[in-house]
Write a protein that holds these residues in place. Structure first.
Motif, PDB file in Angstrom:
ATOM      1  N   HIS A 148       0.851  -1.197   0.000  1.00 25.16           N
ATOM      2  CA  HIS A 148       0.000   0.000   0.000  1.00 25.16           C
ATOM      3  C   HIS A 148       0.884   1.243   0.000  1.00 25.16           C
ATOM      4  O   HIS A 148       1.746   1.396   0.866  1.00 25.16           O
ATOM      5  CB  HIS A 148      -0.903  -0.014   1.233  1.00 25.16           C
ATOM      6  CG  HIS A 148      -2.026   0.965   1.151  1.00 25.16           C
ATOM      7  ND1 HIS A 148      -3.081   0.827   0.275  1.00 25.16           N
ATOM      8  CD2 HIS A 148      -2.246   2.113   1.823  1.00 25.16           C
ATOM      9  CE1 HIS A 148      -3.910   1.846   0.410  1.00 25.16           C
ATOM     10  NE2 HIS A 148      -3.430   2.648   1.347  1.00 25.16           N
ATOM     11  N   GLU A 149       0.651   2.127  -0.986  1.00 24.54           N
ATOM     12  CA  GLU A 149       1.638   3.196  -1.141  1.00 24.54           C
ATOM     13  C   GLU A 149       1.552   4.284  -0.063  1.00 24.54           C
ATOM     14  O   GLU A 149       2.579   4.774   0.390  1.00 24.54           O
ATOM     15  CB  GLU A 149       1.681   3.761  -2.559  1.00 24.54           C
ATOM     16  CG  GLU A 149       0.488   4.382  -3.243  1.00 24.54           C
ATOM     17  CD  GLU A 149      -0.805   3.576  -3.351  1.00 24.54           C
ATOM     18  OE1 GLU A 149      -1.758   4.225  -3.803  1.00 24.54           O
ATOM     19  OE2 GLU A 149      -0.909   2.380  -2.985  1.00 24.54           O
ATOM     20  N   LYS A 150       0.310   4.610   0.398  1.00 26.42           N
ATOM     21  CA  LYS A 150       0.192   5.704   1.370  1.00 26.42           C
ATOM     22  C   LYS A 150       0.185   5.168   2.796  1.00 26.42           C
ATOM     23  O   LYS A 150      -0.508   4.191   3.072  1.00 26.42           O
ATOM     24  CB  LYS A 150      -1.132   6.442   1.157  1.00 26.42           C
ATOM     25  CG  LYS A 150      -1.159   7.327  -0.047  1.00 26.42           C
ATOM     26  CD  LYS A 150      -2.487   8.071  -0.055  1.00 26.42           C
ATOM     27  CE  LYS A 150      -2.531   9.069  -1.203  1.00 26.42           C
ATOM     28  NZ  LYS A 150      -3.799   9.800  -1.191  1.00 26.42           N
ATOM     29  N   PRO A 151       0.909   5.828   3.713  1.00 20.73           N
ATOM     30  CA  PRO A 151       0.813   5.384   5.111  1.00 20.73           C
ATOM     31  C   PRO A 151      -0.598   5.621   5.654  1.00 20.73           C
ATOM     32  O   PRO A 151      -1.163   6.704   5.476  1.00 20.73           O
ATOM     33  CB  PRO A 151       1.817   6.274   5.853  1.00 20.73           C
ATOM     34  CG  PRO A 151       2.620   6.958   4.802  1.00 20.73           C
ATOM     35  CD  PRO A 151       1.825   6.951   3.528  1.00 20.73           C
ATOM     36  N   LEU A 152      -1.175   4.616   6.300  1.00 18.66           N
ATOM     37  CA  LEU A 152      -2.502   4.741   6.923  1.00 18.66           C
ATOM     38  C   LEU A 152      -2.300   5.245   8.351  1.00 18.66           C
ATOM     39  O   LEU A 152      -1.486   4.699   9.086  1.00 18.66           O
ATOM     40  CB  LEU A 152      -3.200   3.386   7.000  1.00 18.66           C
ATOM     41  CG  LEU A 152      -3.490   2.638   5.707  1.00 18.66           C
ATOM     42  CD1 LEU A 152      -4.151   1.298   6.040  1.00 18.66           C
ATOM     43  CD2 LEU A 152      -4.394   3.454   4.797  1.00 18.66           C
TER      44      LEU A 152
ATOM     45  N   GLY B 239       0.398  13.515   2.457  1.00 18.09           N
ATOM     46  CA  GLY B 239       0.408  12.274   1.674  1.00 18.09           C
ATOM     47  C   GLY B 239       0.028  11.029   2.459  1.00 18.09           C
ATOM     48  O   GLY B 239       0.199   9.920   1.976  1.00 18.09           O
ATOM     49  N   CYS B 240      -0.472  11.225   3.688  1.00 19.71           N
ATOM     50  CA  CYS B 240      -0.941  10.070   4.453  1.00 19.71           C
ATOM     51  C   CYS B 240      -2.406   9.818   4.128  1.00 19.71           C
ATOM     52  O   CYS B 240      -3.092  10.679   3.575  1.00 19.71           O
ATOM     53  CB  CYS B 240      -0.814  10.308   5.954  1.00 19.71           C
ATOM     54  SG  CYS B 240       0.873  10.523   6.500  1.00 19.71           S
ATOM     55  N   GLN B 241      -2.894   8.652   4.517  1.00 19.15           N
ATOM     56  CA  GLN B 241      -4.310   8.323   4.327  1.00 19.15           C
ATOM     57  C   GLN B 241      -4.944   8.090   5.710  1.00 19.15           C
ATOM     58  O   GLN B 241      -4.769   7.023   6.301  1.00 19.15           O
ATOM     59  CB  GLN B 241      -4.430   7.061   3.465  1.00 19.15           C
ATOM     60  CG  GLN B 241      -5.855   6.706   3.131  1.00 19.15           C
ATOM     61  CD  GLN B 241      -5.942   5.450   2.257  1.00 19.15           C
ATOM     62  OE1 GLN B 241      -4.950   5.005   1.666  1.00 19.15           O
ATOM     63  NE2 GLN B 241      -7.117   4.875   2.183  1.00 19.15           N
ATOM     64  N   PRO B 242      -5.655   9.108   6.224  1.00 15.82           N
ATOM     65  CA  PRO B 242      -6.285   8.939   7.544  1.00 15.82           C
ATOM     66  C   PRO B 242      -7.256   7.762   7.516  1.00 15.82           C
ATOM     67  O   PRO B 242      -8.119   7.700   6.637  1.00 15.82           O
ATOM     68  CB  PRO B 242      -7.001  10.270   7.772  1.00 15.82           C
ATOM     69  CG  PRO B 242      -6.214  11.252   6.943  1.00 15.82           C
ATOM     70  CD  PRO B 242      -5.822  10.473   5.715  1.00 15.82           C
ATOM     71  N   CYS B 243      -7.096   6.831   8.450  1.00 16.34           N
ATOM     72  CA  CYS B 243      -7.838   5.566   8.357  1.00 16.34           C
ATOM     73  C   CYS B 243      -8.836   5.360   9.482  1.00 16.34           C
ATOM     74  O   CYS B 243      -9.998   5.082   9.222  1.00 16.34           O
ATOM     75  CB  CYS B 243      -6.836   4.419   8.314  1.00 16.34           C
ATOM     76  SG  CYS B 243      -7.556   2.782   8.441  1.00 16.34           S
ATOM     77  N   VAL B 244      -8.399   5.495  10.713  1.00 15.59           N
ATOM     78  CA  VAL B 244      -9.294   5.110  11.804  1.00 15.59           C
ATOM     79  C   VAL B 244      -9.083   5.969  13.054  1.00 15.59           C
ATOM     80  O   VAL B 244      -7.955   6.306  13.393  1.00 15.59           O
ATOM     81  CB  VAL B 244      -9.160   3.596  12.138  1.00 15.59           C
ATOM     82  CG1 VAL B 244      -7.715   3.176  12.325  1.00 15.59           C
ATOM     83  CG2 VAL B 244      -9.973   3.177  13.370  1.00 15.59           C
TER      84      VAL B 244
END
Ligand SMILES: *Cc1c(COP(=O)(O)O)cnc(C)c1O
Length: 478
Positions: free
Chosen positions: A168-172, A226-231
């Motif tokens: 997965h390219e973006k850090p979650l 560039g991060c992907q906010p996840c939870v």
């Protein structure tokens, strides 16, 4: 052992348990042993011949009981109420006695279907809508790990079916607060998010609750980097100070950003049995998953942690396996709880809840909770009235956070004083309290809610705290 031998020994064991329960108040609250004491009572090598039941019971009395901390003692105010109602104990015995195997619906249909019924009864008792479906886990730690795996998989369109997080390219990123339970961080690490991607959102200095604006800012920052906010893991009733994160605002932020919200209500879920407490988790219907340990304040014997999700299809997609040896003709028509969590085999835990709800009854549980909340309020008010004593956080439920602050004491000297009087009480065996830290300084948590704790016990504790803190006082003015 034959069933007839079991009958004889079983009655004796029940007598032994009953005598123990009757003796609790005369025992020290904390086990008065040092590390290794209990272990040294046992031979180093395993027995090579069987013992009779009498000598085993005698060993239980002599070798095991000294190593039991009486968390059922009415003067236990440490950690959290870990009630083991005798009704639920009977259910646990029934569960063990039946010797069931929970690996598929077919291996014990009653286990599966009673668990469905109990989860649904508890959903209704807590005022949750029909959109929630539940299962029973061992602990809130497992429930939280499960939730974070679900969040990870939703955010990555099921990366586990490809290269996992490694592809997965973006850090979650994961959001919690400094007041979140240690198991949340542990779950985030175990679920592969990585320590670098865990964000500690600032809390309100008074309520210790997550500040939604700070969460929002952090999420925006992370996106732009560039991060992907996840939870987001929100807590209603944090372990240290019973902080209540604003679930409604948090769920709103999550929705805008396509994030998962797990609600950790391990302790305070029980309060939702009281309609007057439900404002505390207002917005709960907008979260994705929630966990609630009925094995705490509500009184079901450990372990019994309810885990609810709004979308069981997603849960099943992440957790299911379908090996040939577990397939049966009813697949598709029945719930397979192995697809609802991490373990395959499960105990018939739902019987503990069934026994407790049938025998103790919800209204008597509710009356006990209201009693505990009133006792905490009473204690908080006494402490606030007393010179040199302080309440450090709002007492919304059953925990009161206290410090004795004699004039002239601050910093490390104050810490030493706090730890000293709390240790003296714990050492005496007369009561048990667990100190904790807030903003780097120690305070004492009084967690009320053992089944047998009455107002008289709380009064006794308050006197004991005052006496002990005074005796331990560092200066004449203290
Ligand atoms: C007790 C508690 C936990 C952990 O519970 P386990 O069932 O022991 O894993 C997590 N969060 C909160 C708020 C708790 O009170």
């Amino acid at each position: 052992m034959t069933p007839e031998e079991f009958r004889v020994a079983g009655y004796r064991l029940i007598d032994w348990i009953t005598d123990y329960r009757n003796s609790i108040e005369s025992r020290p609250v904390r086990a008065q042993v040092a590390p290794g004491d209990i272990r040294s009572r046992f031979p180093e090598t395993p027995p090579d011949s069987p013992a009779d039941f009498d000598s085993l019971l005698q060993s239980m009395t002599e070798d095991i009981l000294p190593g039991i901390t009486q968390v059922q003692h009415p003067m236990h105010f440490g950690w959290f109420p870990s009630n083991a109602s005798l009704e639920s104990v009977l259910g646990d015995m029934a569960s063990s006695g039946l010797g069931t195997l929970g690996i598929s619906w077919e291996s014990c249909p009653a286990l599966t279907e009673v668990e469905e019924v109990m989860c649904d009864w508890m959903r209704q008792l807590a005022g949750l809508s029909r959109q929630w479906e539940g299962t029973i886990h061992d602990t809130a730690s497992t429930a939280c790990l499960t939730a974070l795996l679900l969040a990870r998989e939703r955010s990555t369109d099921h990366c586990q079916t490809r290269d996992g997080l490694q592809g997965h390219e973006k850090p979650l990123t994961v959001y919690l607060t400094g007041e979140s339970h240690s198991s949340i961080r542990k779950s985030a690490l175990l679920a592969g998010f990585g320590a670098r991607n865990i964000r500690t959102v600032p809390v309100d200095p008074v309520t210790r609750a997550m500040i939604p604006e700070a969460l929002s800012d952090q999420v925006r920052d992370d996106r732009s980097r560039g991060c992907q906010p996840c939870v987001i893991v929100a807590t209603v009733g944090t372990t240290g100070v019973t902080a209540i994160d604003p679930v409604d605002s948090i769920a709103g932020i999550a929705k805008e950003n396509g994030m998962w919200v797990h609600l950790d209500a391990a302790l305070a879920g029980t309060a939702m049995l009281l309609p007057e407490c439900r404002y505390l988790w207002s917005g709960v219907e907008g979260t994705d998953s929630l966990s609630w340990n009925v094995h705490k304040w509500m009184g079901t014997v450990l372990d019994c942690s309810l885990f609810y999700v709004r979308n069981p299809e997603h849960l099943i997609r992440v957790m299911s396996t379908n090996p040939s040896y577990l397939r049966s003709a009813v697949d598709g028509a029945a719930t397979q709880y192995r697809d609802w969590g991490i373990p395959l085999g499960r105990r018939f835990r739902a019987l503990k809840l069934l026994f407790q709800l049938r025998l103790e009854g919800i209204e008597s549980i509710r009356a006990r909770l209201r009693r505990d909340i009133a006792n905490a309020k009473w204690l908080g008010e006494q402490v606030e009235k007393e010179k040199h004593w302080k309440v450090l956080a709002p007492y919304v439920l059953q925990t009161v956070c206290i410090r004795h602050e004699p004039p002239g004491l601050a910093g490390e000297a104050l810490d030493a004083h706090t730890l000293s009087w709390a240790a003296a009480i714990n050492h005496s065996g007369r009561a048990f309290l667990s100190p904790a830290k807030m903003e780097g300084r120690w305070f004492v948590r009084v967690s009320i809610g053992v089944q047998s704790t009455t107002r008289a016990h709380v009064e006794q504790l308050w006197h004991l705290m005052q006496e002990t803190a005074k005796e331990r006082g560092p200066s004449p003015s203290g």
